[in-house]
Design a protein around this motif. Structure first.
Motif, PDB file in Angstrom:
ATOM      1  N   SER A  34     -22.991  16.656  21.658  1.00  0.00           N
ATOM      2  CA  SER A  34     -21.825  17.535  21.671  1.00  0.00           C
ATOM      3  C   SER A  34     -20.529  16.746  21.560  1.00  0.00           C
ATOM      4  CB  SER A  34     -21.805  18.364  22.952  1.00  0.00           C
ATOM      5  OG  SER A  34     -22.935  19.168  23.045  1.00  0.00           O
ATOM      6  N   ILE A  35     -20.454  15.634  22.243  1.00  0.00           N
ATOM      7  CA  ILE A  35     -19.260  14.786  22.163  1.00  0.00           C
ATOM      8  C   ILE A  35     -19.100  14.232  20.751  1.00  0.00           C
ATOM      9  CG2 ILE A  35     -18.268  12.604  22.963  1.00  0.00           C
ATOM     10  CD1 ILE A  35     -19.479  13.265  25.718  1.00  0.00           C
ATOM     11  N   CYS A  36     -20.203  13.833  20.146  1.00  0.00           N
ATOM     12  CA  CYS A  36     -20.139  13.279  18.792  1.00  0.00           C
ATOM     13  C   CYS A  36     -19.782  14.340  17.755  1.00  0.00           C
ATOM     14  CB  CYS A  36     -21.469  12.619  18.441  1.00  0.00           C
ATOM     15  SG  CYS A  36     -21.811  11.161  19.441  1.00  0.00           S
ATOM     16  N   LEU A  37     -20.081  15.598  18.033  1.00  0.00           N
ATOM     17  CA  LEU A  37     -19.740  16.673  17.096  1.00  0.00           C
ATOM     18  C   LEU A  37     -18.244  16.950  17.053  1.00  0.00           C
ATOM     19  CD1 LEU A  37     -22.504  19.388  17.268  1.00  0.00           C
ATOM     20  CD2 LEU A  37     -21.961  17.817  15.433  1.00  0.00           C
ATOM     21  N   LEU A  38     -17.512  16.471  18.034  1.00  0.00           N
ATOM     22  CA  LEU A  38     -16.052  16.620  17.988  1.00  0.00           C
ATOM     23  C   LEU A  38     -15.479  15.922  16.760  1.00  0.00           C
ATOM     24  CD1 LEU A  38     -15.134  16.136  21.735  1.00  0.00           C
ATOM     25  CD2 LEU A  38     -15.147  18.265  20.434  1.00  0.00           C
ATOM     26  N   ALA A  39     -16.104  14.836  16.346  1.00  0.00           N
ATOM     27  CA  ALA A  39     -15.658  14.139  15.137  1.00  0.00           C
ATOM     28  C   ALA A  39     -15.847  15.019  13.904  1.00  0.00           C
ATOM     29  CB  ALA A  39     -16.412  12.818  14.973  1.00  0.00           C
ATOM     30  N   ASN A  40     -16.922  15.818  13.880  1.00  0.00           N
ATOM     31  CA  ASN A  40     -17.111  16.757  12.775  1.00  0.00           C
ATOM     32  C   ASN A  40     -15.987  17.783  12.749  1.00  0.00           C
ATOM     33  OD1 ASN A  40     -19.268  15.904  11.317  1.00  0.00           O
ATOM     34  ND2 ASN A  40     -20.656  17.506  11.982  1.00  0.00           N
ATOM     35  N   GLY A  41     -15.537  18.197  13.917  1.00  0.00           N
ATOM     36  CA  GLY A  41     -14.422  19.139  13.981  1.00  0.00           C
ATOM     37  C   GLY A  41     -13.160  18.566  13.381  1.00  0.00           C
ATOM     38  N   VAL A  42     -12.916  17.292  13.636  1.00  0.00           N
ATOM     39  CA  VAL A  42     -11.728  16.633  13.076  1.00  0.00           C
ATOM     40  C   VAL A  42     -11.833  16.539  11.561  1.00  0.00           C
ATOM     41  CG1 VAL A  42     -10.456  14.450  12.999  1.00  0.00           C
ATOM     42  CG2 VAL A  42     -11.243  15.347  15.183  1.00  0.00           C
TER      43      VAL A  42
ATOM     44  N   ALA B 159     -19.494   8.503  15.162  1.00  0.00           N
ATOM     45  CA  ALA B 159     -18.890   8.823  16.462  1.00  0.00           C
ATOM     46  C   ALA B 159     -19.788   8.369  17.607  1.00  0.00           C
ATOM     47  CB  ALA B 159     -18.617  10.310  16.553  1.00  0.00           C
ATOM     48  N   PHE B 160     -21.111   8.434  17.407  1.00  0.00           N
ATOM     49  CA  PHE B 160     -22.053   7.974  18.431  1.00  0.00           C
ATOM     50  C   PHE B 160     -21.862   6.490  18.711  1.00  0.00           C
ATOM     51  CE2 PHE B 160     -26.162   6.011  19.421  1.00  0.00           C
ATOM     52  CZ  PHE B 160     -26.475   6.677  20.598  1.00  0.00           C
ATOM     53  N   PHE B 161     -21.749   5.687  17.655  1.00  0.00           N
ATOM     54  CA  PHE B 161     -21.572   4.248  17.865  1.00  0.00           C
ATOM     55  C   PHE B 161     -20.196   3.919  18.436  1.00  0.00           C
ATOM     56  CE2 PHE B 161     -25.212   4.062  14.943  1.00  0.00           C
ATOM     57  CZ  PHE B 161     -26.049   3.285  15.736  1.00  0.00           C
ATOM     58  N   ILE B 162     -19.178   4.665  18.067  1.00  0.00           N
ATOM     59  CA  ILE B 162     -17.860   4.471  18.678  1.00  0.00           C
ATOM     60  C   ILE B 162     -17.924   4.829  20.160  1.00  0.00           C
ATOM     61  CG2 ILE B 162     -15.486   5.321  18.706  1.00  0.00           C
ATOM     62  CD1 ILE B 162     -15.696   5.547  15.647  1.00  0.00           C
ATOM     63  N   TYR B 163     -18.624   5.917  20.484  1.00  0.00           N
ATOM     64  CA  TYR B 163     -18.801   6.316  21.887  1.00  0.00           C
ATOM     65  C   TYR B 163     -19.549   5.240  22.666  1.00  0.00           C
ATOM     66  CZ  TYR B 163     -20.287   9.115  25.900  1.00  0.00           C
ATOM     67  OH  TYR B 163     -20.511   9.572  27.166  1.00  0.00           O
TER      68      TYR B 163
ATOM     69  N   ASP C   9     -14.423  17.973  -4.183  1.00  0.00           N
ATOM     70  CA  ASP C   9     -14.714  19.199  -3.447  1.00  0.00           C
ATOM     71  C   ASP C   9     -16.128  19.641  -3.796  1.00  0.00           C
ATOM     72  OD1 ASP C   9     -14.346  21.334  -1.795  1.00  0.00           O
ATOM     73  OD2 ASP C   9     -13.301  22.548  -3.282  1.00  0.00           O
ATOM     74  N   LYS C  10     -17.103  19.078  -3.079  1.00  0.00           N
ATOM     75  CA  LYS C  10     -18.513  19.375  -3.331  1.00  0.00           C
ATOM     76  C   LYS C  10     -19.206  19.718  -2.024  1.00  0.00           C
ATOM     77  CE  LYS C  10     -19.457  16.248  -7.181  1.00  0.00           C
ATOM     78  NZ  LYS C  10     -20.302  15.107  -7.562  1.00  0.00           N
ATOM     79  N   LEU C  11     -20.138  20.632  -2.097  1.00  0.00           N
ATOM     80  CA  LEU C  11     -20.925  20.991  -0.922  1.00  0.00           C
ATOM     81  C   LEU C  11     -21.771  19.808  -0.458  1.00  0.00           C
ATOM     82  CD1 LEU C  11     -21.704  23.341   0.979  1.00  0.00           C
ATOM     83  CD2 LEU C  11     -23.579  23.814  -0.588  1.00  0.00           C
ATOM     84  N   SER C  12     -22.316  19.054  -1.405  1.00  0.00           N
ATOM     85  CA  SER C  12     -23.160  17.908  -1.042  1.00  0.00           C
ATOM     86  C   SER C  12     -22.359  16.835  -0.297  1.00  0.00           C
ATOM     87  CB  SER C  12     -23.815  17.314  -2.282  1.00  0.00           C
ATOM     88  OG  SER C  12     -22.843  16.893  -3.208  1.00  0.00           O
ATOM     89  N   LEU C  13     -21.092  16.654  -0.675  1.00  0.00           N
ATOM     90  CA  LEU C  13     -20.243  15.702   0.046  1.00  0.00           C
ATOM     91  C   LEU C  13     -20.011  16.170   1.476  1.00  0.00           C
ATOM     92  CD1 LEU C  13     -18.413  13.187   0.124  1.00  0.00           C
ATOM     93  CD2 LEU C  13     -16.573  14.635  -0.737  1.00  0.00           C
ATOM     94  N   GLY C  14     -19.822  17.462   1.655  1.00  0.00           N
ATOM     95  CA  GLY C  14     -19.637  18.008   2.997  1.00  0.00           C
ATOM     96  C   GLY C  14     -20.871  17.835   3.855  1.00  0.00           C
ATOM     97  N   ILE C  15     -22.038  18.044   3.256  1.00  0.00           N
ATOM     98  CA  ILE C  15     -23.285  17.853   4.004  1.00  0.00           C
ATOM     99  C   ILE C  15     -23.446  16.391   4.397  1.00  0.00           C
ATOM    100  CG2 ILE C  15     -25.807  17.910   3.765  1.00  0.00           C
ATOM    101  CD1 ILE C  15     -25.416  20.502   2.133  1.00  0.00           C
ATOM    102  N   LEU C  16     -23.151  15.492   3.473  1.00  0.00           N
ATOM    103  CA  LEU C  16     -23.240  14.059   3.769  1.00  0.00           C
ATOM    104  C   LEU C  16     -22.265  13.662   4.871  1.00  0.00           C
ATOM    105  CD1 LEU C  16     -24.509  11.327   2.924  1.00  0.00           C
ATOM    106  CD2 LEU C  16     -22.573  11.060   1.387  1.00  0.00           C
ATOM    107  N   LEU C  17     -21.023  14.120   4.772  1.00  0.00           N
ATOM    108  CA  LEU C  17     -20.038  13.820   5.817  1.00  0.00           C
ATOM    109  C   LEU C  17     -20.434  14.435   7.149  1.00  0.00           C
ATOM    110  CD1 LEU C  17     -16.650  14.224   3.930  1.00  0.00           C
ATOM    111  CD2 LEU C  17     -17.605  12.131   4.872  1.00  0.00           C
ATOM    112  N   GLY C  18     -20.984  15.649   7.108  1.00  0.00           N
ATOM    113  CA  GLY C  18     -21.421  16.305   8.332  1.00  0.00           C
ATOM    114  C   GLY C  18     -22.556  15.578   9.021  1.00  0.00           C
ATOM    115  N   LEU C  19     -23.384  14.901   8.241  1.00  0.00           N
ATOM    116  CA  LEU C  19     -24.480  14.129   8.828  1.00  0.00           C
ATOM    117  C   LEU C  19     -24.030  12.756   9.316  1.00  0.00           C
ATOM    118  CD1 LEU C  19     -27.344  14.948   6.306  1.00  0.00           C
ATOM    119  CD2 LEU C  19     -27.189  15.691   8.682  1.00  0.00           C
ATOM    120  N   LEU C  20     -23.134  12.106   8.585  1.00  0.00           N
ATOM    121  CA  LEU C  20     -22.736  10.738   8.918  1.00  0.00           C
ATOM    122  C   LEU C  20     -21.683  10.652  10.021  1.00  0.00           C
ATOM    123  CD1 LEU C  20     -22.577   9.042   5.398  1.00  0.00           C
ATOM    124  CD2 LEU C  20     -24.337   8.832   7.150  1.00  0.00           C
TER     125      LEU C  20
END
Length: 98
Positions: free
Chosen positions: A56-64, A21-25, A5-16
């Motif tokens: 915007s479509i790729c940001l749906l993965a961030n929501g999940v 999702a872009f490549f899956i799309y 539970d780290k803020l840096s992990l969240g930032i990394l996940l939020g960026l990756l």
């Protein structure tokens, strides 16, 4: 690593996550049309109003991912994901204005 539970992990996940999702799309939508990845980037370069829509479509993965981390009570990581998602939203708004 993903159980921390780290803020840096969240930032990394939020960026990756949107990048993945872009490549899956791309694989799901444009690869069956026989459009190579460099040609896809050229298409995006020539069709600039498509860029905010794809982001915007790729940001749906961030929501999940955000939902999963809030359910597991990893609030700092979820906060990092949310922060990056807000930054992406600002970029989308700026791209639509410009």
């Amino acid at each position: 690593m993903l159980k921390q539970d780290k803020l840096s992990l969240g930032i990394l996940l939020g960026l990756l996550t949107p990048g993945i999702a872009f490549f899956i799309y791309y694989l799901a939508v444009f690869l069956p049309r026989d459009l190579s990845l460099p040609d896809f980037f050229v298409m995006l370069k020539n069709n600039k109003q498509l860029i905010p829509k794809i982001i915007s479509i790729c940001l749906l993965a961030n929501g999940v991912v955000f939902y999963l981390y809030t359910r597991k009570r990893r609030d700092l990581t979820a906060r990092g994901i949310f922060l990056i998602t807000l930054l992406y939203a600002i970029v989308i708004l700026l791209l639509k204005i410009i």
